[in-house]
Scaffold this motif. Structure first.
Motif, PDB file in Angstrom:
ATOM      1  N   GLU A   1      49.029 136.156  45.577  1.00 21.64           N
ATOM      2  CA  GLU A   1      48.967 137.611  45.682  1.00 21.64           C
ATOM      3  C   GLU A   1      49.599 138.286  44.470  1.00 21.64           C
ATOM      4  O   GLU A   1      49.173 139.364  44.057  1.00 21.64           O
ATOM      5  N   SER A   2      50.601 137.649  43.863  1.00 20.54           N
ATOM      6  CA  SER A   2      51.242 138.225  42.680  1.00 20.54           C
ATOM      7  C   SER A   2      50.360 138.132  41.448  1.00 20.54           C
ATOM      8  O   SER A   2      50.515 138.909  40.496  1.00 20.54           O
ATOM      9  N   ALA A   3      49.411 137.184  41.440  1.00 20.81           N
ATOM     10  CA  ALA A   3      48.567 136.974  40.270  1.00 20.81           C
ATOM     11  C   ALA A   3      47.249 137.736  40.343  1.00 20.81           C
ATOM     12  O   ALA A   3      46.730 138.180  39.314  1.00 20.81           O
ATOM     13  N   TYR A   4      46.699 137.887  41.526  1.00 23.84           N
ATOM     14  CA  TYR A   4      45.363 138.477  41.665  1.00 23.84           C
ATOM     15  C   TYR A   4      45.203 139.813  40.932  1.00 23.84           C
ATOM     16  O   TYR A   4      44.225 140.004  40.199  1.00 23.84           O
ATOM     17  N   PRO A   5      46.114 140.780  41.088  1.00 25.96           N
ATOM     18  CA  PRO A   5      45.886 142.093  40.466  1.00 25.96           C
ATOM     19  C   PRO A   5      45.718 142.042  38.950  1.00 25.96           C
ATOM     20  O   PRO A   5      44.902 142.785  38.392  1.00 25.96           O
ATOM     21  N   TRP A   6      46.490 141.190  38.255  1.00 26.76           N
ATOM     22  CA  TRP A   6      46.341 141.150  36.799  1.00 26.76           C
ATOM     23  C   TRP A   6      45.224 140.213  36.361  1.00 26.76           C
ATOM     24  O   TRP A   6      44.596 140.440  35.317  1.00 26.76           O
ATOM     25  N   VAL A   7      44.935 139.179  37.137  1.00 22.83           N
ATOM     26  CA  VAL A   7      43.848 138.263  36.764  1.00 22.83           C
ATOM     27  C   VAL A   7      42.515 139.006  36.735  1.00 22.83           C
ATOM     28  O   VAL A   7      41.717 138.850  35.798  1.00 22.83           O
ATOM     29  N   VAL A   8      42.247 139.827  37.750  1.00 19.79           N
ATOM     30  CA  VAL A   8      40.952 140.504  37.813  1.00 19.79           C
ATOM     31  C   VAL A   8      40.827 141.602  36.756  1.00 19.79           C
ATOM     32  O   VAL A   8      39.738 142.145  36.555  1.00 19.79           O
ATOM     33  N   GLN A   9      41.920 141.921  36.056  1.00 19.54           N
ATOM     34  CA  GLN A   9      41.861 142.912  34.986  1.00 19.54           C
ATOM     35  C   GLN A   9      41.760 142.269  33.603  1.00 19.54           C
ATOM     36  O   GLN A   9      41.724 142.993  32.597  1.00 19.54           O
ATOM     37  N   LEU A  10      41.698 140.956  33.530  1.00 17.46           N
ATOM     38  CA  LEU A  10      41.536 140.303  32.232  1.00 17.46           C
ATOM     39  C   LEU A  10      40.203 140.732  31.617  1.00 17.46           C
ATOM     40  O   LEU A  10      39.227 140.972  32.339  1.00 17.46           O
TER      41      LEU A  10
ATOM     42  N   LEU B   1      39.299 136.550  50.302  1.00 18.09           N
ATOM     43  CA  LEU B   1      38.719 137.754  50.894  1.00 18.09           C
ATOM     44  C   LEU B   1      39.805 138.770  51.223  1.00 18.09           C
ATOM     45  O   LEU B   1      39.631 139.975  50.983  1.00 18.09           O
ATOM     46  N   GLN B   2      40.927 138.308  51.738  1.00 16.46           N
ATOM     47  CA  GLN B   2      42.022 139.226  52.065  1.00 16.46           C
ATOM     48  C   GLN B   2      42.557 139.910  50.805  1.00 16.46           C
ATOM     49  O   GLN B   2      42.934 141.094  50.850  1.00 16.46           O
ATOM     50  N   LEU B   3      42.598 139.182  49.686  1.00 12.94           N
ATOM     51  CA  LEU B   3      43.074 139.776  48.435  1.00 12.94           C
ATOM     52  C   LEU B   3      42.126 140.880  47.963  1.00 12.94           C
ATOM     53  O   LEU B   3      42.565 141.927  47.478  1.00 12.94           O
ATOM     54  N   ILE B   4      40.830 140.645  48.105  1.00 13.93           N
ATOM     55  CA  ILE B   4      39.857 141.669  47.708  1.00 13.93           C
ATOM     56  C   ILE B   4      39.952 142.875  48.632  1.00 13.93           C
ATOM     57  O   ILE B   4      39.850 144.030  48.191  1.00 13.93           O
ATOM     58  N   ARG B   5      40.171 142.622  49.919  1.00 18.26           N
ATOM     59  CA  ARG B   5      40.359 143.739  50.852  1.00 18.26           C
ATOM     60  C   ARG B   5      41.556 144.599  50.439  1.00 18.26           C
ATOM     61  O   ARG B   5      41.510 145.832  50.495  1.00 18.26           O
ATOM     62  N   LYS B   6      42.633 143.941  50.033  1.00 17.68           N
ATOM     63  CA  LYS B   6      43.877 144.651  49.741  1.00 17.68           C
ATOM     64  C   LYS B   6      43.862 145.338  48.386  1.00 17.68           C
ATOM     65  O   LYS B   6      44.304 146.484  48.250  1.00 17.68           O
ATOM     66  N   PHE B   7      43.350 144.637  47.357  1.00 16.87           N
ATOM     67  CA  PHE B   7      43.455 145.143  45.986  1.00 16.87           C
ATOM     68  C   PHE B   7      42.125 145.606  45.403  1.00 16.87           C
ATOM     69  O   PHE B   7      42.104 146.223  44.339  1.00 16.87           O
ATOM     70  N   GLY B   8      41.013 145.302  46.076  1.00 15.36           N
ATOM     71  CA  GLY B   8      39.712 145.652  45.528  1.00 15.36           C
ATOM     72  C   GLY B   8      39.285 144.680  44.435  1.00 15.36           C
ATOM     73  O   GLY B   8      39.948 143.666  44.172  1.00 15.36           O
ATOM     74  N   PHE B   9      38.155 144.998  43.799  1.00 16.22           N
ATOM     75  CA  PHE B   9      37.644 144.179  42.702  1.00 16.22           C
ATOM     76  C   PHE B   9      37.010 145.131  41.689  1.00 16.22           C
ATOM     77  O   PHE B   9      36.294 146.070  42.083  1.00 16.22           O
ATOM     78  N   PRO B  10      37.242 144.916  40.388  1.00 21.56           N
ATOM     79  CA  PRO B  10      36.761 145.861  39.368  1.00 21.56           C
ATOM     80  C   PRO B  10      35.244 146.024  39.390  1.00 21.56           C
ATOM     81  O   PRO B  10      34.499 145.041  39.442  1.00 21.56           O
ATOM     82  N   SER B  11      34.806 147.267  39.323  1.00 18.85           N
ATOM     83  CA  SER B  11      33.367 147.556  39.361  1.00 18.85           C
ATOM     84  C   SER B  11      32.659 147.172  38.066  1.00 18.85           C
ATOM     85  O   SER B  11      31.441 147.062  38.046  1.00 18.85           O
TER      86      SER B  11
ATOM     87  N   VAL C   1      30.923 136.805  55.195  1.00 18.59           N
ATOM     88  CA  VAL C   1      31.793 137.177  54.074  1.00 18.59           C
ATOM     89  C   VAL C   1      31.008 137.979  53.050  1.00 18.59           C
ATOM     90  O   VAL C   1      31.464 139.018  52.556  1.00 18.59           O
ATOM     91  N   LEU C   2      29.817 137.509  52.738  1.00 16.43           N
ATOM     92  CA  LEU C   2      28.980 138.203  51.758  1.00 16.43           C
ATOM     93  C   LEU C   2      28.634 139.613  52.247  1.00 16.43           C
ATOM     94  O   LEU C   2      28.639 140.579  51.469  1.00 16.43           O
ATOM     95  N   ARG C   3      28.357 139.735  53.543  1.00 20.03           N
ATOM     96  CA  ARG C   3      28.032 141.043  54.112  1.00 20.03           C
ATOM     97  C   ARG C   3      29.227 141.986  54.006  1.00 20.03           C
ATOM     98  O   ARG C   3      29.068 143.176  53.685  1.00 20.03           O
ATOM     99  N   GLU C   4      30.438 141.476  54.237  1.00 25.88           N
ATOM    100  CA  GLU C   4      31.617 142.337  54.116  1.00 25.88           C
ATOM    101  C   GLU C   4      31.837 142.759  52.663  1.00 25.88           C
ATOM    102  O   GLU C   4      32.170 143.915  52.385  1.00 25.88           O
ATOM    103  N   LEU C   5      31.633 141.817  51.722  1.00 22.56           N
ATOM    104  CA  LEU C   5      31.816 142.144  50.314  1.00 22.56           C
ATOM    105  C   LEU C   5      30.873 143.261  49.871  1.00 22.56           C
ATOM    106  O   LEU C   5      31.253 144.167  49.124  1.00 22.56           O
TER     107      LEU C   5
ATOM    108  N   GLY D   1      31.701 147.381  49.395  1.00 25.96           N
ATOM    109  CA  GLY D   1      30.887 148.099  48.421  1.00 25.96           C
ATOM    110  C   GLY D   1      30.660 147.418  47.094  1.00 25.96           C
ATOM    111  O   GLY D   1      30.305 148.074  46.113  1.00 25.96           O
ATOM    112  N   LEU D   2      30.834 146.099  47.031  1.00 23.39           N
ATOM    113  CA  LEU D   2      30.590 145.393  45.770  1.00 23.39           C
ATOM    114  C   LEU D   2      29.082 145.191  45.582  1.00 23.39           C
ATOM    115  O   LEU D   2      28.377 144.805  46.512  1.00 23.39           O
TER     116      LEU D   2
END
Length: 236
Positions: free
Chosen positions: A139-148, A170-180, A205-209, A214-215
């Motif tokens: 969880e500490s890594a996800y937010p900066w990894v997806v911004q690389l 999936l829980q990490l994407i729910r919490k922090f989102g994913f860059p558009s 899972v794909l349906r939730e994403l 909204g991905l």
């Protein structure tokens, strides 16, 4: 030596442990690797022949070395840049760079090294698909990894087979989102299991994403390399 082991690791991502001794330098010969890529392009077409490399940070973290992580990675980056420029010239649409160390404590603690590394590699101009495989991100890594600064990030939604910890992608994407502005490589197909996947669970899972979160830019793919599975069941 370091040069030979570097080329072996780039060409064959899962090989022997490299030894980066002292003040090492790299003088790789990429010709065999590029020849295989050219043959693949002739058979599959340039749009489908995607080269795959082990990432420089994972390579160094897995090695026996004398230098600190940042210094050792800096020694490799000119060679990675050289290879990416050659792949760009050959018309590759993107390159997959595997960084499974991002799912470890050591990788999660190396934010500055990863950010510097991928800023330099992205400057080459060849789109990068950063593959984080074999487990979920901390969880500490996800937010900066997806911004690389990469074009796509591939995440493992399956995790370690039999692990009681489960998988939290999936829980990490729910919490922090994913860059558009990035493609999500959704590793929903378990690449380490010989058994049929639970398709309804993967579809949920794909349906939730797509529907709930909204991905829109998603590719469904194996959770990691398919090298763990047999090529055929003929002998079964």
């Amino acid at each position: 030596d370091a040069a030979a082991s570097f080329f072996a690791a780039v060409a064959l991502p899962f090989g022997q442990v490299p030894e980066l001794e002292g003040d090492f330098s790299c003088k790789p010969n990429f010709n065999p690797f590029l020849e295989r890529l050219t043959r693949a392009q002739q058979v599959l077409g340039k749009d489908k022949a995607i080269p795959l490399l082990i990432g420089p940070c994972t390579y160094v973290l897995l090695s026996k070395r004398d230098l600190p992580l940042n210094e050792a990675v800096d020694r490799l980056l000119p060679t990675y840049g050289q290879l990416l420029r050659q792949l760009h010239t050959l018309g590759c649409p993107e390159v997959q760079i595997l960084e499974p160390s991002l799912t470890t404590d050591a990788g999660a603690a190396a934010q500055a090294v990863y950010e510097s590394t991928y800023t330099q590699l992205a400057a080459v101009g060849l789109p990068i698909n950063l593959v984080c495989c074999y487990d979920d991100l901390a969880e500490s890594a996800y937010p900066w990894v997806v911004q690389l600064p990469v074009a796509a990030i591939s995440l493992d939604f399956c995790g370690v087979p039999g692990s009681a910890a489960g998988n939290t992608t999936l829980q990490l994407i729910r919490k922090f989102g994913f860059p558009s502005n990035k493609r999500l490589g959704a590793g929903l197909v378990d690449a380490r299991s010989v058994w049929a996947d639970d398709l309804p669970a993967a579809a949920a899972v794909l349906r939730e994403l797509t529907t709930t979160l909204g991905l829109t830019n998603i590719s469904v793919q194996p959770s990691t390399s398919l090298q763990h599975l047999p090529y055929t069941t003929a002998a079964e």
